[in-house]
Design an enzyme around this catalytic site. Structure first.
Site, short mmCIF file in Angstrom:
data_model
loop_
_atom_site.label_atom_id
_atom_site.label_comp_id
_atom_site.label_asym_id
_atom_site.label_seq_id
_atom_site.Cartn_x
_atom_site.Cartn_y
_atom_site.Cartn_z
NE ARG A 59 34.95 33.98 81.75
CZ ARG A 59 34.53 32.86 82.09
NH1 ARG A 59 34.20 31.94 80.35
NH2 ARG A 59 34.38 32.19 82.82
NE ARG B 46 31.19 35.99 83.68
CZ ARG B 46 31.25 35.00 83.56
NH1 ARG B 46 30.78 34.92 82.18
NH2 ARG B 46 32.26 33.25 84.28
#
Length: 312
Positions: A151, A257
């Site tokens: 993240r 991601r």
């Protein structure tokens, strides 16, 4: 508003202590609940007196403002959790939000980038930055992000201690202060070694010439947090996307991601391993990438299979 402030403060303290909620999550709860408190105040109501129909009226008002389904669902979730806490804490004898049905979240598959597009981003990063320091930092940031699927808050907040000793794996502190180990690719390790050497040399000079103490973060900055902010990285990523010839609106840290996870899955990686690397508490969250892959495979068949083409 003092009463509402005290309720919100007590709720956030409980979330931090009992649930281990991350700082960004707590800030989100606080914003949502403050907006609800302000709306109640304008109508002469408080958290102690509000009833179910007034909560539903607030949600209708949110929809009238044009707030998205996801935002309205998040606000209702914050309100539900506040009143669950209030009931369990003895602040109310009932829970006025317990039976309210929310708008739910629109179900959509994560947006991703192709392998070629990610390669274009990494190539564009090689010539980014206003000076050698920014260039090496940017290369390290991008290689680490795509190699680990971290993240953005985990990436920019990495402590420099995690990078010492040419590690094969990084220790990442994620949501709820939970730690996990993520392996590094060879390009990511090489970029990390080069950036760390440059960073340490610059810190040595600053310490000798100005008495500046060493920073604690891998990507230090002058702000209050002591490291590069999420907002700064978002802006950097948009610039790199534009340089790579990719629409900046399509490129965010979370899209990378998603790309990390989908590309791993397409390469044959185990779903449980991907779950661990992403830091997902529930494998059901990770399983969404199997659907992304299924959709991509369908697109490839429709685009390239001769029997799927329209007849001339």
């Amino acid at each position: 508003m003092a009463g509402a402030d005290l309720w919100i403060s007590a709720f956030l303290d409980a979330q931090a202590a009992e649930q281990g909620s991350a700082r960004n999550t707590l800030l989100g709860y606080g914003r949502d609940l403050q907006d609800f408190a302000d709306w109640l105040t304008r109508r002469g109501q408080t958290f102690e007196t509000v009833e179910r129909d007034q909560i539903e009226a607030y949600l209708i008002a949110c929809e009238a403002e044009g707030l998205s389904r996801a935002t309205r669902a998040r606000r209702l979730s914050s309100i539900r959790q506040l009143f669950r806490f209030a009931y369990e804490d003895g602040r109310r004898t009932d829970n006025p939000a317990i039976q309210i049905k929310g708008p739910g979240r629109a179900k959509s598959l994560p947006k991703i980038l192709s392998v070629a597009e990610v390669e274009a981003l990494l190539t564009a990063t090689r010539t980014s930055g206003r000076n050698p320091s920014e260039n090496l930092r940017n290369i390290c940031l991008m290689e680490l992000l795509y190699a680990t699927g971290m993240r953005v808050s985990e990436l920019v907040g990495l402590p420099v201690s995690a990078a010492r000793g040419d590690p094969r794996m990084l220790l990442v502190r994620g949501k709820g202060d939970k730690e996990r180990m993520v392996p590094l690719s060879t390009p990511a390790r090489e970029a990390l070694v080069v950036w760390l050497a440059f960073r340490d040399k610059a810190e040595d000079v600053a310490r000798r010439e100005c008495g500046t103490p060493p920073g604690k973060h891998l990507f230090p900055a002058r702000g209050r947090a002591g490291h590069m902010t999420r907002q700064a990285f978002h802006g950097l990523l948009k610039d790199i996307a534009a340089a790579a010839g990719i629409n900046p609106a399509r490129v965010t840290p979370h899209v990378l991601r998603h790309a990390f996870a989908t590309h791993l899955l397409a390469g044959g990686a185990d779903l449980r391993a991907i779950q661990t690397m992403l830091g997902h508490a529930d494998i059901a969250t990770t399983e969404i990438y199997t659907h992304v892959l299924d959709e991509r495979l369908k697109e490839l068949v429709l685009e390239h299979h001769p029997l799927a083409r329209d007849a001339d």
